[in-house]
Design an enzyme around this catalytic site. Structure first.
Site, short mmCIF file in Angstrom:
data_model
loop_
_atom_site.label_atom_id
_atom_site.label_comp_id
_atom_site.label_asym_id
_atom_site.label_seq_id
_atom_site.Cartn_x
_atom_site.Cartn_y
_atom_site.Cartn_z
N ASP A 11 0.86 -1.19 0.00
CA ASP A 11 0.00 0.00 0.00
C ASP A 11 0.89 1.24 0.00
OD1 ASP A 11 -3.15 0.69 1.32
OD2 ASP A 11 -1.62 2.23 1.10
N ASP A 109 -3.90 2.30 -5.05
CA ASP A 109 -2.54 2.29 -4.50
C ASP A 109 -2.25 1.04 -3.68
OD1 ASP A 109 -3.91 2.72 -2.08
OD2 ASP A 109 -2.27 3.95 -1.31
N GLU A 110 -3.01 -0.01 -3.95
CA GLU A 110 -2.94 -1.16 -3.05
C GLU A 110 -3.09 -2.45 -3.84
OE1 GLU A 110 -5.93 -2.68 0.49
OE2 GLU A 110 -6.28 -0.77 -0.49
#
Ligand code: TTP
Ligand code: MG
Length: 393
Positions: A11, A109-110
């Site tokens: 993340d 974002d993960e």
């Protein structure tokens, strides 16, 4: 004995805010808030995210932007530039694919990765994770936090508690000790209501849940109870689920300044054809349809597609198809803002295709998918209340 699993959760740190700080040195070390316009405290809408400096003031995602303004009026407030964030997100995902094809993109974002079968190419599982972090840092200049564990739940918790720029490894031997002290909030899927029910039964931590008899938890929640109880006891068989194969590969380029210079536009198109071709080759794919996208200074946008006889992934053939399509649009008077090249109708070029898949997708589709994912996760208004460029048609 079942094979040992190495699940990674990655993340990015303060993603949107970190990108803005990267791109503007004046913002570094400053409280930066990405979200709706605060209009000196009268603005509506919410905070998408904020820098760690802003978090010290108690600002966080999904907070009303007016509250964020009250907490720190001197913070720098910026509206999100989703197009930029998605292209960086795509780049990060491309890097992840070089470590395994088992990549599950969870949000912008993960991602989860399963490196059980591939870490040997890079060293130990832990070294592989450190390499992932440094490759991302090198390529996009941003830090990620990473958790490595035998299952998804522990990997996700591990990345979260190590923020920012962290790395935590949880071995099978340490798994239960690692989980026990954690709050039930760390079990995603166990919502507020369920937490209240458990709280009433005197259960606040994962360890307390693990210590109860499974039948007691089933009595409270039915089948789901058994699932929660298993998670608390370190049993989480959920697989990393890679996205289905990409149906197209595309790249776009926006000129620094709008231009009508034919050589400049031609050069940009050639570079795009090279990029698309290289991504197709990496993914072991060929496509039958080549599409040009062209946007003029006034934002008028056109796409034109042609089909090739044989599926292709070579630069020369793609460019030979794209160039005449572009030429038919170009005049001295009309300035071009953006050009894009897409190859779709993809087929595996050989057996290798199954190894590294999903190199890219239609960008705008991907953008909308990413926005949808954020909305699914955080609610419709979590992002883009004061949309400017995109996000609305
Ligand atoms: P997160 O990973 O939740 O947050 P973050 O990366 O900003 O910070 P952290 O270091 O704690 O991971 O979300 C990723 C991006 O998604 C975030 O930068 C902005 C966007 N987002 C929203 O737009 N709305 C939201 O409510 C949240 C939580 C995130
Ligand atoms: Mg993040």
């Amino acid at each position: 004995m079942p094979k040992r699993r190495f699940v990674v959760h990655l993340d990015m740190d303060a993603f949107f805010a970190a990108i803005e700080q990267r791109d503007n040195p004046d913002l570094r070390g400053q409280p930066v808030v990405i979200g709706a316009d605060p209009k000196a405290g009268r603005g509506r809408g919410v905070v998408a995210t904020c820098s760690y400096e802003a978090r010290k003031f108690g600002i966080h995602s999904a907070m009303p932007i007016s509250t964020a303004y009250q907490k720190c009026p001197r913070a720098i407030f910026l509206e999100p530039d989703m197009e930029k964030y998605i292209s960086i997100s795509d780049r990060i995902m491309e890097i992840l694919y070089t470590f395994t094809h088992a990549v599950e993109r969870v949000s912008v974002d993960e991602a989860f990765l399963d490196i059980s079968d591939t870490y040997g190419h890079f060293g130990t599982p832990l070294q592989t994770c450190l390499l992932i972090k440094s490759r991302i840092k090198e390529a996009v200049g941003l830090t990620a936090s990473v958790g490595l564990a035998p299952n998804k739940l522990a990997a996700k918790i591990a990345s979260e508690i190590s923020k920012p720029d962290g790395m935590v490894e949880v071995t099978p031997e340490k798994l239960l000790d690692f989980l026990r002290p954690m709050s039930l909030k760390k079990i995603w899927g166990l919502g507020e209501k369920s937490r209240l029910v458990l709280d009433k039964a005197g259960i606040k931590t994962i360890g307390e849940l693990a210590d109860r008899n499974i039948s007691e938890i089933i009595a409270l929640f039915g089948k789901t109870g058994a699932y929660f109880w298993q998670l608390a006891n370190g049993i989480d068989e959920r697989e990393v689920e890679p996205e289905t194969e990409a149906k197209s590969v595309s790249n776009e380029f926006t000129f620094d300044e709008d231009t009508s210079a034919i050589p400049e536009i031609g050069a940009a198109l050639l570079t795009l054809c090279e990029k698309v071709s290289s991504r197709l080759r990496q993914a072991g794919q060929k496509g039958k349809t080549v599409t040009l996208k062209i946007r003029f200074a006034n934002f008028q946008t056109f796409t034109r597609a042609v089909t090739v006889k044989e599926p292709t992934n070579t630069v020369e053939i793609i460019y030979r198809k794209i160039k005449p399509l572009a030429d038919s649009f170009l005049t001295k008077r009309k300035k071009v803002r953006l050009v894009g090249v897409k190859v779709s109708g993809l087929l595996p070029s050989d057996i290798q295709a199954t190894l590294f898949k999903s190199a890219g997708e239609d960008r705008s589709e991907k953008l909308y998918q990413a926005i949808d994912k954020i909305r699914e996760k955080f609610g419709y208004d979590s992002i883009y209340r004061s949309s400017t460029k995109i996000g609305r048609k």
